[in-house]
Motif scaffolding. Structure first.
Motif, PDB file in Angstrom:
ATOM      1  N   HIS A 202       0.833  -1.208   0.000  1.00  0.00           N
ATOM      2  CA  HIS A 202       0.000   0.000   0.000  1.00  0.00           C
ATOM      3  C   HIS A 202       0.863   1.252   0.000  1.00  0.00           C
ATOM      4  O   HIS A 202       0.461   2.308  -0.505  1.00  0.00           O
ATOM      5  CB  HIS A 202      -0.970  -0.017   1.193  1.00  0.00           C
ATOM      6  CG  HIS A 202      -0.388   0.379   2.504  1.00  0.00           C
ATOM      7  ND1 HIS A 202       0.374  -0.477   3.268  1.00  0.00           N
ATOM      8  CD2 HIS A 202      -0.461   1.550   3.195  1.00  0.00           C
ATOM      9  CE1 HIS A 202       0.746   0.134   4.378  1.00  0.00           C
ATOM     10  NE2 HIS A 202       0.264   1.358   4.364  1.00  0.00           N
TER      11      HIS A 202
ATOM     12  N   LYS B  17       0.383   4.108  -2.744  1.00  0.00           N
ATOM     13  CA  LYS B  17       0.127   5.485  -2.327  1.00  0.00           C
ATOM     14  C   LYS B  17       1.166   6.448  -2.905  1.00  0.00           C
ATOM     15  O   LYS B  17       0.825   7.471  -3.523  1.00  0.00           O
ATOM     16  CB  LYS B  17       0.119   5.577  -0.802  1.00  0.00           C
ATOM     17  CG  LYS B  17      -0.219   6.950  -0.264  1.00  0.00           C
ATOM     18  CD  LYS B  17       0.732   7.691   0.598  1.00  0.00           C
ATOM     19  CE  LYS B  17       1.919   7.125   1.186  1.00  0.00           C
ATOM     20  NZ  LYS B  17       2.780   8.077   1.908  1.00  0.00           N
TER      21      LYS B  17
ATOM     22  N   VAL C  37      -1.059   6.925  -6.339  1.00  0.00           N
ATOM     23  CA  VAL C  37      -2.106   7.814  -5.822  1.00  0.00           C
ATOM     24  C   VAL C  37      -1.613   9.259  -5.785  1.00  0.00           C
ATOM     25  O   VAL C  37      -2.289  10.171  -6.288  1.00  0.00           O
ATOM     26  CB  VAL C  37      -2.561   7.357  -4.419  1.00  0.00           C
ATOM     27  CG1 VAL C  37      -3.532   8.363  -3.816  1.00  0.00           C
ATOM     28  CG2 VAL C  37      -3.211   5.980  -4.501  1.00  0.00           C
TER      29      VAL C  37
ATOM     30  N   LYS D  38      -5.697   2.808   5.210  1.00  0.00           N
ATOM     31  CA  LYS D  38      -6.120   1.934   4.121  1.00  0.00           C
ATOM     32  C   LYS D  38      -7.585   2.151   3.748  1.00  0.00           C
ATOM     33  O   LYS D  38      -7.982   1.891   2.615  1.00  0.00           O
ATOM     34  CB  LYS D  38      -5.846   0.476   4.491  1.00  0.00           C
ATOM     35  CG  LYS D  38      -4.356   0.157   4.575  1.00  0.00           C
ATOM     36  CD  LYS D  38      -4.099  -1.325   4.802  1.00  0.00           C
ATOM     37  CE  LYS D  38      -2.613  -1.626   4.798  1.00  0.00           C
ATOM     38  NZ  LYS D  38      -2.332  -3.063   4.964  1.00  0.00           N
TER      39      LYS D  38
ATOM     40  N   LEU E  35      -7.460   4.765   1.222  1.00  0.00           N
ATOM     41  CA  LEU E  35      -7.029   4.218  -0.065  1.00  0.00           C
ATOM     42  C   LEU E  35      -8.167   3.489  -0.768  1.00  0.00           C
ATOM     43  O   LEU E  35      -8.313   3.565  -1.990  1.00  0.00           O
ATOM     44  CB  LEU E  35      -5.854   3.253   0.138  1.00  0.00           C
ATOM     45  CG  LEU E  35      -4.466   3.860   0.327  1.00  0.00           C
ATOM     46  CD1 LEU E  35      -3.444   2.748   0.539  1.00  0.00           C
ATOM     47  CD2 LEU E  35      -4.063   4.733  -0.853  1.00  0.00           C
TER      48      LEU E  35
ATOM     49  N   THR F   3      -9.723   4.502  -4.347  1.00  0.00           N
ATOM     50  CA  THR F   3      -9.691   3.529  -5.435  1.00  0.00           C
ATOM     51  C   THR F   3     -11.079   3.307  -6.025  1.00  0.00           C
ATOM     52  O   THR F   3     -11.216   3.080  -7.237  1.00  0.00           O
ATOM     53  CB  THR F   3      -9.092   2.203  -4.936  1.00  0.00           C
ATOM     54  OG1 THR F   3      -7.802   2.465  -4.372  1.00  0.00           O
ATOM     55  CG2 THR F   3      -8.944   1.199  -6.061  1.00  0.00           C
TER      56      THR F   3
END
Length: 483
Positions: free
Chosen positions: A213, A217, A221, A266, A269, A273
């Protein structure tokens, strides 16, 4: 001590298909289901099918709100110290995922939008969207789910190297994909100092650094958000002091704008997403192309030249004859493991076919993604899921019966490519002509290798690199198949 030392195998990591673990301390490697999914050879494909079966069933229970059943299903993904891989300090202790961790992770899972919305498609997505899950816990989960495959692999490797197994040992739970249940059984297992040990193919382990992750990120991201702020010309846009007055947005300013805590979360995230699935799709695509199999050099500190010189000396020292056939076979197997890794993997010896009426000396799974073994099926239309090898420790030339024996092991499913290994062939032209006849008759492609060929390949491997053997096979194929 390492497995090779405990059982006095006199083999280096180069000659072994499994990770030569130290049973007294964890090796910092992991089973990464995303990496396993990339592998195109039977062991990995069976393992990933089992992983998908488990995860899909777990998600189906959760989406049907059968929480009690899902929790019971999840409860068997606990500690696993049988593979001696991971992050434990000192003696392996399965610190990846204990009972408390499991309950906490399951609680976080059922609160997550990721499973409700279909965002989580694979077990590796736990690392991205479920709190308190990292590579060690995913590795533990993977080990438990595919334990049956690892047990069978361990049994086969122990058969190859004459390592004694303990009979009637409880296997521990493993996932049975057809019945969709956890099962256990009493079976033959490797037990060292009272501990069950599972061997793991070196072809499927990784550092597990790509599918995280943090990387999602940081490199996907934040990059996306930087570009969005530039596109919308928000207050985060700054101007460089150059003649072009280039506009830019720093990742630090995006983090502060979004909230550093949120970006590390998370749940955040998952929400991001759901709004921008294309960013996650790009991350998955690029991550899978960055993960590579380990080089032997990464797992073994011994000097390659010393190893190849030893193998050449060892090969020359074996007298021909039936009484030394087993030593010759295993020496050849070790040499081929060194030469052909990572293109070939998961060797088996004396594999029975036709209900035990025939046996194959050595088989390898064909895992090649490039090179000669890859071209066998993709370019030359020769089935080659498995590479079939017959070894003859004869002092005389091979003749038609030996050639027919090898071609008789071929089939569309097993493969129609074989290697005939023997000490020497005085009339090589005659044997090549027999191989040509076999190929023209549609009975498969057989390439002969004698000791001097193996020695030359070992010498070239040490001096010119691991692709040096390719020319030998390509030349032989042109001599036999395109003459």
């Amino acid at each position: 001590m390492k497995i090779s030392d405990i059982f006095k195998l006199e083999k280096t990591q180069y000659e072994l298909d499994f990770v030569d673990i130290n049973t007294e301390v964890d090796t910092p490697l992991f089973l990464d289901p995303y990496f396993i999914s990339k592998q195109q050879f039977p062991f990995a494909q069976r393992s990933y099918t089992t992983l998908k079966s488990y995860f899909n069933y777990l998600l189906s229970l959760l989406r049907k709100q059968r929480i009690k059943e899902a929790k019971e299903l999840f409860s068997h993904l606990g500690e696993s110290n049988e593979i001696c891989l991971g992050m434990s300090k000192g003696k392996p202790s399965g610190k990846g995922m204990g009972e408390t961790d499991g309950e906490r992770i399951f609680s976080n899972l059922i609160k997550s939008k990721a499973y409700e919305t279909g965002l989580m498609e694979d077990i590796e997505d736990f690392r991205i969207f479920v709190p308190n899950v990292d590579k060690d816990k995913v590795s533990d989960m993977t080990t438990n789910i595919i334990k049956k495959h690892l047990i069978e692999y361990t049994q086969e490797q122990c058969k190859i190297w004459d390592i004694k197994l303990t009979c009637g040992v409880p296997s521990g739970h493993f996932w049975e994909e057809k019945q969709k249940v956890w099962e256990d059984e009493y079976t033959d297992m490797l037990v060292i100092d009272g501990r069950k040990i599972l061997l793991v193919p070196k072809r499927i382990v990784s550092y597990s650094k790509e599918y995280t992750h943090e990387k999602y990120k940081q490199h996907f991201v934040l990059n996306f958000l930087q570009n969005e702020h530039l596109r919308l010309q928000t207050g985060l846009v700054k101007e460089r002091k150059d003649k072009f007055k280039t506009k830019y947005v720093t990742k630090k300013s995006v983090e502060e704008y979004e909230g550093k805590f949120n970006l590390l979360d998370k749940k955040w995230l998952a929400d991001f997403t759901l709004e921008h699935p294309e960013v996650f799709a790009e991350f998955k695509y690029k991550a899978i192309n960055k993960i590579q199999s380990f080089e032997n050099e990464e797992l073994c500190k011994e000097e390659l030249g010393n190893i190849t010189n030893y193998l050449i000396s060892r090969l020359k020292s074996i007298p021909p004859g039936a009484e030394n056939a087993n030593i010759y076979h295993k020496t050849v197997l070790g040499i081929m493991e060194l030469l052909f890794y990572p293109y070939l993997a998961n060797p088996k010896i004396e594999q029975e076919i036709h209900d035990g009426r025939k046996r194959i000396d050595i088989t390898f799974d064909n895992c090649a993604e490039s090179g000669f073994f890859f071209r066998l099926s993709t370019t030359y239309d020769i089935p080659s899921n498995f590479i079939i090898i017959e070894c003859k420790n004869y002092s005389k030339d091979l003749k038609n019966p030996e050639l027919d024996q090898l071609s008789g092991r071929f089939s569309a499913n097993r493969g129609k490519f074989g290697i005939s290994v023997c000490r020497t062939i005085e009339n090589m032209d005659l044997f090549i002509n027999r191989c040509i006849d076999t190929y023209k008759d549609g009975r498969g492609l057989i390439i002969p290798i004698i000791d001097s060929d193996l020695i030359e390949m070992l010498e070239n491997y040490s001096s010119s690199g691991k692709h040096s053997w390719e020319k030998f096979f390509q030349d032989k194929f042109h001599e036999i198949g395109i003459r």
